[in-house]
Write a protein that holds these residues in place. Structure first.
Motif, PDB file in Angstrom:
ATOM      1  N   LEU A 192       0.833  -1.210   0.000  1.00 52.31           N
ATOM      2  CA  LEU A 192       0.000   0.000   0.000  1.00 52.31           C
ATOM      3  C   LEU A 192       0.867   1.260   0.000  1.00 52.31           C
ATOM      4  O   LEU A 192       0.564   2.235  -0.686  1.00 52.31           O
ATOM      5  CB  LEU A 192      -0.937  -0.007   1.214  1.00 52.31           C
ATOM      6  N   ALA A 195       2.284   1.773  -3.423  1.00 49.89           N
ATOM      7  CA  ALA A 195       1.219   2.261  -4.311  1.00 49.89           C
ATOM      8  C   ALA A 195       0.984   3.749  -4.063  1.00 49.89           C
ATOM      9  O   ALA A 195       0.864   4.542  -4.998  1.00 49.89           O
ATOM     10  CB  ALA A 195      -0.065   1.468  -4.084  1.00 49.89           C
ATOM     11  N   GLY A 198       3.386   5.951  -5.742  1.00 59.02           N
ATOM     12  CA  GLY A 198       3.317   6.049  -7.202  1.00 59.02           C
ATOM     13  C   GLY A 198       3.895   4.859  -7.932  1.00 59.02           C
ATOM     14  O   GLY A 198       4.273   4.960  -9.106  1.00 59.02           O
ATOM     15  N   LEU A 199       3.956   3.704  -7.281  1.00 64.27           N
ATOM     16  CA  LEU A 199       4.539   2.518  -7.917  1.00 64.27           C
ATOM     17  C   LEU A 199       3.809   2.142  -9.209  1.00 64.27           C
ATOM     18  O   LEU A 199       2.584   2.124  -9.253  1.00 64.27           O
ATOM     19  CB  LEU A 199       4.468   1.332  -6.946  1.00 64.27           C
ATOM     20  N   ASP A 200       4.574   1.843 -10.258  1.00 65.57           N
ATOM     21  CA  ASP A 200       3.996   1.347 -11.505  1.00 65.57           C
ATOM     22  C   ASP A 200       4.164  -0.160 -11.657  1.00 65.57           C
ATOM     23  O   ASP A 200       3.298  -0.831 -12.190  1.00 65.57           O
ATOM     24  CB  ASP A 200       4.673   2.018 -12.716  1.00 65.57           C
ATOM     25  N   ASN A 220      -4.009  -7.503  -6.197  1.00 67.18           N
ATOM     26  CA  ASN A 220      -4.650  -6.184  -6.282  1.00 67.18           C
ATOM     27  C   ASN A 220      -4.093  -5.350  -7.439  1.00 67.18           C
ATOM     28  O   ASN A 220      -4.259  -4.126  -7.459  1.00 67.18           O
ATOM     29  CB  ASN A 220      -4.467  -5.425  -4.963  1.00 67.18           C
ATOM     30  N   GLU A 222      -4.807  -4.989 -10.597  1.00 66.88           N
ATOM     31  CA  GLU A 222      -5.733  -4.241 -11.449  1.00 66.88           C
ATOM     32  C   GLU A 222      -6.307  -3.049 -10.681  1.00 66.88           C
ATOM     33  O   GLU A 222      -6.345  -1.936 -11.184  1.00 66.88           O
ATOM     34  CB  GLU A 222      -6.851  -5.164 -11.916  1.00 66.88           C
ATOM     35  N   GLN A 223      -6.707  -3.330  -9.453  1.00 66.34           N
ATOM     36  CA  GLN A 223      -7.307  -2.256  -8.652  1.00 66.34           C
ATOM     37  C   GLN A 223      -6.334  -1.103  -8.414  1.00 66.34           C
ATOM     38  O   GLN A 223      -6.718   0.061  -8.435  1.00 66.34           O
ATOM     39  CB  GLN A 223      -7.786  -2.831  -7.316  1.00 66.34           C
ATOM     40  N   LEU A 224      -5.065  -1.450  -8.197  1.00 66.83           N
ATOM     41  CA  LEU A 224      -4.094  -0.404  -7.876  1.00 66.83           C
ATOM     42  C   LEU A 224      -3.379   0.133  -9.111  1.00 66.83           C
ATOM     43  O   LEU A 224      -2.583   1.072  -9.012  1.00 66.83           O
ATOM     44  CB  LEU A 224      -3.062  -0.953  -6.874  1.00 66.83           C
ATOM     45  N   GLY A 225      -3.631  -0.464 -10.276  1.00 70.84           N
ATOM     46  CA  GLY A 225      -2.946   0.005 -11.483  1.00 70.84           C
ATOM     47  C   GLY A 225      -1.459  -0.273 -11.451  1.00 70.84           C
ATOM     48  O   GLY A 225      -0.646   0.535 -11.874  1.00 70.84           O
ATOM     49  N   ILE A 226      -1.097  -1.434 -10.914  1.00 72.92           N
ATOM     50  CA  ILE A 226       0.320  -1.812 -10.815  1.00 72.92           C
ATOM     51  C   ILE A 226       0.536  -3.074 -11.648  1.00 72.92           C
ATOM     52  O   ILE A 226      -0.288  -3.983 -11.625  1.00 72.92           O
ATOM     53  CB  ILE A 226       0.706  -2.073  -9.338  1.00 72.92           C
ATOM     54  N   ARG A 227       1.622  -3.076 -12.403  1.00 76.32           N
ATOM     55  CA  ARG A 227       1.944  -4.292 -13.162  1.00 76.32           C
ATOM     56  C   ARG A 227       2.854  -5.165 -12.300  1.00 76.32           C
ATOM     57  O   ARG A 227       3.794  -4.661 -11.684  1.00 76.32           O
ATOM     58  CB  ARG A 227       2.636  -3.908 -14.464  1.00 76.32           C
ATOM     59  N   ILE A 229       5.238  -8.651 -12.183  1.00 78.49           N
ATOM     60  CA  ILE A 229       5.932  -9.636 -13.016  1.00 78.49           C
ATOM     61  C   ILE A 229       6.738 -10.573 -12.116  1.00 78.49           C
ATOM     62  O   ILE A 229       7.391 -10.119 -11.171  1.00 78.49           O
ATOM     63  CB  ILE A 229       6.923  -8.948 -13.994  1.00 78.49           C
TER      64      ILE A 229
END
Lengths: 553, 283
Positions: A192, A195, A198-200, A220, A222-227, A229
């Motif tokens: 959190l 996020a 500003g984590l991408d 999470n 998709e919800q947080l807009g984080i990719r 891998i």
């Protein structure tokens, strides 16, 4: 002071951690501060697991050995834990516990049969039984099941209700007036916090105890807009992270000691090439594979010095999820502002333990955005800017910028050089960023102090051990001094925190006293050290005893 | 505005080095890209460490001069963060086949959209002459004065087995074909692998051997995996055999970033709302 502890024990695979989390939520909704510790071996099924939930009318971040309620899902739990808590209230699964010296047996199989419910709901019977034994109002059970049962809350509630009806209240727990707080593990708080910073992109290879951060962010994403891998190994993890950052994506990676060893060459590359990256290292007991599912604080020196050559780095070691959240946000922002690697150093205790957090009480550390290139003139990636050596950032793909990133010694354009004067000048440039960072850190709370703040005897600690130290210090009228930032070391704040201290006692979960030697570099000698390195966190009880032993010397 | 594609940096490759051919081939390709109206701001070259890697200093484009063996993970990170980038990796055979072999296999397995050019001189040049994974059995280098005791592996066969969707072999003394192969590799959507035979003028000069053994693949069906395997096995990088040059295999499959969940960038204010939602859900 109101406090109580519950132990839920069973086999690995019995869902102990989930059962513990539900019990923790029951206390949470009764107004308590909660802490949950899970103890489990490194296997999937069969071994003994337990969750220890401690609830109190003040913040807690450590567990004691004392247990008030024992929830036994198998015979082993009774055999192992009942002798330790002669006065505890016991509820046990009748089908699994054949020999129960005392306490209430819960006919789980019979309940499931009557409700035609699947075996997976069996733990709900035990939670219902516990709730009744502890006098927890049924409305609270209902509320918690509806909020936190992932699937089939009503079916689970029917099972819980049957057990709730069968069991007698033995020792009712008082309701407190506090609000329900967020119960977060350290790893969730890291996710959190990153996020919020500003984590991408988050990149990691699974390794206990960092894996639940990977799972949390992947779950999470998709919800947080984080990719998120998961590559082939930790070498790929950090280098993919660096490639990602070079192209402008705010990126973090996470691992534990062994995986971090594989990352060190990439770390040094980040230092030389001035690539911002956040590295989460969650310590477990070492050396080598060690105890994968147990804790330790033996990687401080590793994280402080890893990587060939010299370059500035931020190392923050917060103590609880609130602090973790703040410093995860800060680490990401500072990494980008100073174009350096930044560490969040935690351990199994903190990563996997659950703690009460009040999100409304989390300040923002206010760190400004990185200086981006203004697009004027020819871009020079490593321009030796007068202000702290921080070159304006342009990312690969930026219009009209040729961005040359280099792991070799390089000039301001990023072209390889072996020229002596230039090599030294660029080393100075990088070092100046460290000094600039040190200046900025001076205005941030890099040293936490607690306990009796003017006491002449102080406990010195770092990371999750701060929670047990805080309790013991309050109890014994001692001061606690806990560096949150360990690199660059906040020497001025540390000296201020030590003012008036006549006796300094170090408390660490390692065998060599790694913080002891670090503060010695800054001129402060320790009078005593209390070390623990068996993979288990200090309980306040044990720590208090050991502090008292030291104090009587 | 066209740029001067060669930096003023002094070139230190040995006279006759195969790297010059690859550099000039890339320069020609970049020049043409610019002529076609493509912005070179969107092109990035990622190099490893070794003689080949100096190309990062010599070409005036975006570069990442990485670590030995680590071109691919860096390139993968760049591509994932900015899918508009054209990402070209230049790696040596020590880079791609020894130090970073795991990444090579995974790049092929993922079909990440980048072009991998392996400057395969079958010897370590910068460290002054040791065997590599593609040196022939018995190769006498400074670390193996009595000859290597291991067979080379065949990188084309390895890439076929790993799932690469474009596999080619070029030769630095056949520059026009090399140019064609690299162009095709860049145009290919997915993982393009080009093994480039180059001589090392100082430590393993194979010019005569290659001149007498290479031939162009003609009439080969590049869609036929089985035939690609047969052709790739013709020369095993060890025993005497004809050496085919050209495209061995080509296949169109979804790329790594196409298969990944679609990434929706969220504005920070909205994201903070969602962070608060998760705090709330934990109550």
């Amino acid at each position: 002071m109101t406090e109580l502890s519950v132990l839920v024990g069973g086999r690995a695979g019995d869902g102990i951690s989930n059962a513990g989390a539900m019990i923790a939520q029951l206390f949470n909704h009764m107004g308590y501060f909660v802490y949950m510790y899970t103890d489990y071996p490194s296997l999937i099924r069969g071994g003994h697991n337990y969750a220890l939930v401690r609830a109190a009318d003040r913040p807690v971040g450590a567990c004691n050995n004392h247990v008030d309620y024992l929830v036994a899902l198998n015979q082993e739990t009774v055999a192992l834990h009942l002798p330790q808590c002669p006065d505890c209230t016991v509820v046990a699964n009748e089908d699994m516990v054949k020999s129960l010296p005392r306490g209430q047996a819960v006919p789980v199989n019979a309940i499931l049969k009557e409700e035609a419910a699947p075996p997976i709901t069996g733990n709900s019977a035990m939670i219902g039984a516990f709730a009744k034994a502890a006098g927890i109002p049924w409305e609270i059970v209902e509320k918690v099941f509806h909020r936190h049962m992932q699937k089939a809350a009503d079916e689970n509630l029917r099972v819980a209700k049957r057990a709730y009806t069968l069991v007698q209240t033995f020792r009712p727990i008082p309701l407190l007036s506090g609000p329900a707080r967020s119960l977060l593990s350290g790893n969730e708080a890291i996710g959190l916090g990153l996020a919020a910073g500003g984590l991408d992109t988050y990149i990691a290879y699974p390794m206990t105890p960092s894996s639940t951060l990977l799972h949390f962010l992947a779950g999470n994403a998709e919800q947080l807009g984080i990719r998120v891998i998961h590559p082939e190994n930790e070498i790929a993890v950090i280098l993919m992270g660096l490639g990602s950052a070079i192209a402008g994506a705010k990126t973090a990676v996470g691992t534990s000691g062994g995986g971090f060893c594989l990352m060190t060459e990439g770390l040094s590359f980040a230092g030389m090439a001035e690539i911002p990256i956040v590295i989460v290292v969650s310590q477990r007991t070492g050396p080598s594979t060690g105890l994968p599912t147990y804790t330790g604080q033996a990687d401080l020196r590793l994280v402080l010095h890893a990587g060939q050559g010299e370059f500035p780095r931020l190392v923050a070691a917060p103590a609880d999820p609130g602090e973790v959240y703040l410093w995860s946000t800060a680490a990401l922002r500072l990494a980008w502002k100073y174009q350096i690697p930044a560490f969040i150093l935690v351990d199994k205790t903190l990563s996997e333990g659950s703690y009460s957090v009040d999100p409304d009480r989390l300040p923002d550390l206010q760190i400004s955005e990185p200086a981006l290139w203004d697009g004027q003139g020819t871009y020079r990636r490593y321009l030796d800017a007068p202000k702290g050596g921080i070159s304006p950032l342009a990312f690969t793909g930026r219009k009209n910028a040729t961005v040359k990133i280099n792991s070799y010694a390089h000039d301001e354009d990023g072209i390889t050089t072996e020229e002596a004067a230039l090599v030294a000048k660029m080393a100075d440039k990088r070092a100046r960023k460290g000094e600039e960072l040190r200046e900025e850190l001076n205005r941030l709370p890099c040293i936490s102090t607690g306990g009796k703040k003017d006491a002449p005897v102080a406990l010195l600690c770092w990371g999750s051990v701060g929670n047990a130290c805080g309790e013991v210090a309050t109890d014994l009228d001692l001061r606690v001094i806990r560096p949150v930032v360990l690199s660059p070391f906040p020497d001025r704040q540390f000296a201020d925190a030590c003012a008036g201290v006549e006796r300094l006692i170090a408390v660490e979960e390692n065998a060599t006293g790694q913080l002891v030697s670090l503060v010695k570099e800054y001129g402060r000698n320790l009078d005593d050290t209390i070390l623990k390195y068996d993979g288990r966190p200090f309980s306040p009880e044990e720590l208090k005893r050991r502090v008292q032993e030291v104090l009587t010397l | 505005m066209t740029r001067n594609l060669i930096t003023p940096v002094q070139n230190t490759w040995c006279p006759g080095c195969g790297n010059f051919s690859i550099q000039h081939t890339l320069k020609d390709i970049l020049t043409d890209m610019e002529k076609e109206g493509r912005s070179l701001d969107d092109v990035v070259l990622v190099s490893g460490i070794g003689c080949h890697a100096k190309i990062a200093d010599y070409l005036n484009i975006n570069t990442v001069y990485t670590l030995h063996g680590r071109t691919i993970p860096v390139a993968t990170g760049l591509k994932l963060a900015n899918p508009d980038l054209t990402v070209i990796c230049c790696a040596g055979d020590g880079d791609a086949y020894a130090e970073g072999l795991d990444h090579l296999i995974f790049a092929a397995k993922r079909n990440i959209d980048l072009t991998m050019i392996v400057h395969n001189n079958r010897v370590y040049g910068l460290t002054t002459g040791q065997y590599t994974p593609t040196s022939p059995l018995g190769f006498k280098g400074k670390s193996t004065p009595s000859g290597t005791a291991e067979y080379p592996f065949n990188p084309l066969e390895l890439m076929l087995a790993s799932g690469a969707t474009y596999i080619a072999r070029g030769y630095t003394r056949k520059m026009s074909q090399l140019g064609q192969l690299i162009r095709q590799g860049i145009a290919h959507k997915g993982f393009a692998f080009i093994d480039v035979l180059q001589i090392c003028a100082s430590f393993f000069n194979m010019t005569e051997y290659y001149q007498s053994h290479v031939y162009d693949l003609a009439g080969h069906d590049t869609r036929d995996f089985g035939k690609a395997c047969t052709r790739a096995r013709e020369w095993d990088y060890n025993l005497d055999a004809p050496i085919a040059l050209g495209t061995f295999y080509e296949q169109v499959l979804p790329t790594f970033d196409e298969r990944l969940p679609v990434w929706h960038h969220i504005l920070q204010d909205e994201r903070m709302n969602r962070v608060r939602d998760l705090f709330e859900a934990a109550k």
